[in-house]
Design an enzyme around this catalytic site. Structure first.
Site, short mmCIF file in Angstrom:
data_model
loop_
_atom_site.label_atom_id
_atom_site.label_comp_id
_atom_site.label_asym_id
_atom_site.label_seq_id
_atom_site.Cartn_x
_atom_site.Cartn_y
_atom_site.Cartn_z
N GLU A 92 0.98 -1.15 -0.14
CA GLU A 92 0.00 0.10 0.10
C GLU A 92 0.79 1.26 0.02
O GLU A 92 1.78 1.25 0.56
CB GLU A 92 -0.82 0.05 1.25
CG GLU A 92 -2.24 -0.87 0.94
CD GLU A 92 -2.96 -0.98 2.18
OE1 GLU A 92 -4.13 -1.14 1.94
OE2 GLU A 92 -2.61 -0.90 3.26
N CYS A 105 3.82 8.16 1.23
CA CYS A 105 4.49 7.24 1.98
C CYS A 105 4.68 6.01 1.11
O CYS A 105 3.79 5.48 0.77
CB CYS A 105 3.54 6.96 3.22
SG CYS A 105 4.25 5.69 4.34
N CYS A 112 8.71 -7.69 6.35
CA CYS A 112 9.97 -7.08 6.79
C CYS A 112 10.42 -8.13 7.86
O CYS A 112 9.69 -8.97 8.45
CB CYS A 112 9.39 -6.00 7.66
SG CYS A 112 11.06 -5.09 8.37
N CYS A 116 9.72 -5.74 14.62
CA CYS A 116 9.73 -4.95 15.74
C CYS A 116 8.31 -5.21 16.26
O CYS A 116 7.45 -5.56 15.70
CB CYS A 116 9.55 -3.36 15.18
SG CYS A 116 11.10 -2.94 14.46
N CYS A 119 4.83 -3.23 15.33
CA CYS A 119 4.36 -3.06 13.95
C CYS A 119 4.02 -4.63 13.08
O CYS A 119 4.48 -5.39 13.37
CB CYS A 119 5.96 -3.10 13.24
SG CYS A 119 5.70 -2.51 11.52
N GLY A 166 8.69 -2.31 5.27
CA GLY A 166 9.94 -2.64 4.81
C GLY A 166 11.14 -2.14 5.45
O GLY A 166 10.65 -0.99 6.01
N GLU A 167 12.23 -2.54 5.51
CA GLU A 167 13.48 -1.91 6.04
C GLU A 167 14.31 -1.28 5.03
O GLU A 167 14.90 -1.97 4.40
CB GLU A 167 14.46 -2.39 7.06
CG GLU A 167 15.61 -1.91 7.40
CD GLU A 167 15.51 -0.51 7.79
OE1 GLU A 167 14.84 -0.17 8.80
OE2 GLU A 167 16.29 0.29 7.20
N LEU A 221 13.57 5.20 16.64
CA LEU A 221 14.40 5.00 18.08
C LEU A 221 13.33 4.15 18.95
O LEU A 221 13.60 3.21 19.49
CB LEU A 221 14.87 6.20 18.50
CG LEU A 221 15.82 6.17 19.71
CD1 LEU A 221 16.82 5.27 19.18
CD2 LEU A 221 16.05 7.47 20.39
N HIS A 222 12.22 4.84 19.43
CA HIS A 222 11.21 4.33 20.32
C HIS A 222 11.56 3.94 21.67
O HIS A 222 10.60 3.56 22.48
CB HIS A 222 10.53 2.95 19.45
CG HIS A 222 10.14 3.17 18.17
ND1 HIS A 222 9.56 4.22 17.81
CD2 HIS A 222 10.67 2.40 16.96
CE1 HIS A 222 9.21 4.05 16.14
NE2 HIS A 222 10.13 3.28 15.86
N CYS A 342 -0.94 5.48 10.45
CA CYS A 342 -0.09 4.59 10.70
C CYS A 342 -0.65 3.41 11.39
O CYS A 342 -1.23 3.62 12.39
CB CYS A 342 1.03 5.57 11.56
SG CYS A 342 1.52 6.82 10.93
N1 SAH Z 1 11.75 -0.01 8.65
C1 SAH Z 1 11.73 1.38 8.69
C2 SAH Z 1 10.67 2.00 7.85
C3 SAH Z 1 9.41 1.85 8.37
S1 SAH Z 1 8.77 3.17 9.09
C4 SAH Z 1 11.82 2.19 9.95
O1 SAH Z 1 11.77 1.16 11.06
O2 SAH Z 1 11.96 3.34 10.13
C5 SAH Z 1 7.51 3.13 9.85
C6 SAH Z 1 7.39 3.88 10.96
O3 SAH Z 1 6.08 3.61 11.45
C7 SAH Z 1 8.10 3.59 12.26
O4 SAH Z 1 9.07 4.63 12.67
C8 SAH Z 1 7.31 3.25 13.40
O5 SAH Z 1 7.30 4.34 14.44
C9 SAH Z 1 6.06 3.51 12.77
N2 SAH Z 1 5.04 2.26 13.21
C10 SAH Z 1 5.00 1.02 12.87
N3 SAH Z 1 3.88 0.33 13.51
C11 SAH Z 1 3.44 1.41 14.13
C12 SAH Z 1 2.08 1.30 15.09
N4 SAH Z 1 1.38 0.34 15.13
N5 SAH Z 1 1.50 2.55 15.38
C13 SAH Z 1 2.20 3.73 15.26
N6 SAH Z 1 3.40 3.67 14.25
C14 SAH Z 1 3.84 2.68 13.95
#
Ligand code: SAH
Length: 375
Positions: A92, A105, A112, A116, A119, A166-167, A221-222, A342
């Site tokens: 998507e 986006c 992936c 995480c 995610c 994806g990364e 970072l998170h 998101c």
């Molecule tokens: N793999 C890369 C690109 C993905 S970016 C990375 O990790 O940066 C995807 C972004 O979406 C991440 O920064 C994460 O913060 C956010 N994300 C993923 N799952 C989420 C969720 N359930 N709620 C809010 N943000 C989320």
């Protein structure tokens, strides 16, 4: 003989392609403009190429964007496309209009490998890398759908973020090729400040990135310490926070412009990483890293074991960092009504997709449903 898909070739690669075919390199500029600025897929319509060259291209090459399966438009202007790539999987792509800008986006992989814990993409595992054509193809498709190949289009794509599925740093070459096309004046001509790569922190690749390209960088970072980040982002066990931030600072130092900053993405999860102590620790941690902080309220998805941050905790977190002098923004939820925010992307639409995929599987086509979660 399989045809070369010219959609994903950078100016340099396209130049090589023409040279190898016994043609002049400058043909690359003409063809780039036809593909990415005018949206032309038919070589015969490329009127500044001679008939002979057009026939030669038609015989040996193609311009093939991924197929659009569905398009949804939200009341707030957000658009979401379900895009089918070679092999039948779907990703998507989401367009988010804001005052004065429009952000796309984009996904870099199907699935992936990083897994995480918060995610949805990680839950489905890794399928494969997207090709450069499939990555830039998402921008091509969105631009066409928004009328952007016409001069008078109002819905412009001014920014791109590699924050879909994806990364990106684990699909380095294809992502870099797509980023080059985004910034190429003969293609999309986006400014380097408006093209953002987001990474969970693949340090060796981040070390390489600054040697080959200059784009804006976002770090997922998170968590403010390794113990917590190890749980949320398993990749942290391999590349801990100190090495990641050092690599990010080194990236900034390679850029010609000394005032650039990294974006730190921090998804706030109820009672996991949203405490006052976490905010203070984060502020300490980032003291030597030129950055702004983007807080993302966790969006739930089916099967998620976390809850969204409470509004009071979000405000407290933001205020603590703001008092320490950081620029803090909160990512607002957009496209609610079409499940495009998101973390929502894996939900409603994909349940529907999954149903239709099951249908197709029963009908013997056997395609893999794929969901994406966007940033
Ligand atoms: N793999 C890369 C690109 C993905 S970016 C990375 O990790 O940066 C995807 C972004 O979406 C991440 O920064 C994460 O913060 C956010 N994300 C993923 N799952 C989420 C969720 N359930 N709620 C809010 N943000 C989320």
């Amino acid at each position: 003989m399989s045809r070369v898909n010219l959609l994903g070739l950078t100016a340099a690669q396209l130049g090589d392609f023409f040279e190898a075919a016994g043609e002049r390199r400058f043909r690359a500029t003409q063809v780039l403009k036809w593909i990415h600025q005018r949206g032309e897929l038919d070589f015969q319509a490329m009127s500044d190429l001679g008939r002979g060259l057009r026939d030669k291209l038609a015989a040996s090459a193609e311009i093939r964007p991924p197929e659009v399966v569905s398009e949804q438009r939200s009341e707030d202007g957000t658009c979401k496309w379900l895009v089918r790539v070679v092999g039948g999987s779907c990703v998507e792509t989401v367009y988010i209009p804001e005052r004065g800008r429009g952000t796309l986006c984009i996904s870099s992989q199907i699935g992936c490998a990083l897994d995480c814990s918060f995610c949805a993409t990680g839950k489905q595992g890794f399928n494969r890398d997207l090709s450069a054509a499939e990555i830039i193809g998402q921008l091509w498709i969105a631009r066409r759908a928004l009328g952007g190949f016409a001069d008078d289009s109002e819905q412009r794509i001014t920014n791109t973020v590699m924050m879909g599925m994806g990364e990106p740093l684990l699909n380095f070459d294809n992502v870099v090729a797509a980023l080059r096309l985004m910034m190429d004046d003969n293609a999309y001509g986006l400014s380097k400040r408006r093209v953002t790569l987001s990474t969970a922190g693949v340090v060796p690749m981040l070390d390489r990135l600054g040697d080959v390209i200059d784009v804006s960088l976002a770090i997922s970072l998170h968590a403010p310490n390794d113990a917590l980040r190890d749980q949320l982002v398993p990749l942290n066990r391999k590349y801990p926070i100190a090495s990641l931030l050092a690599s990010a600072r080194a990236y900034l130092r390679k850029l010609p412009d000394t005032r650039r900053r990294i974006t730190i993405e921090y998804t706030l999860i109820d009672r996991v990483n949203d405490g006052a102590e976490h905010a203070r620790e984060l502020g300490e941690l980032l003291r030597d890293t030129p950055c702004k902080i983007n807080l993302i309220p966790f969006n739930s998805f089916s099967g998620a074991s976390y809850r969204p941050v409470a509004p009071a905790a979000l405000n407290r977190f933001r205020d603590i960092l703001a008092r320490q002098g950081y620029t803090v923004t909160v990512r607002t939820t957009r496209g609610d009504d079409i499940a495009a925010a998101c973390g929502q992307l894996a939900g409603a639409v994909n349940d529907r997709t999954r149903r239709s995929e099951r249908y197709r599987q029963r009908a013997g086509e056997g395609e893999q449903p794929v969901k994406m979660i966007g940033g």
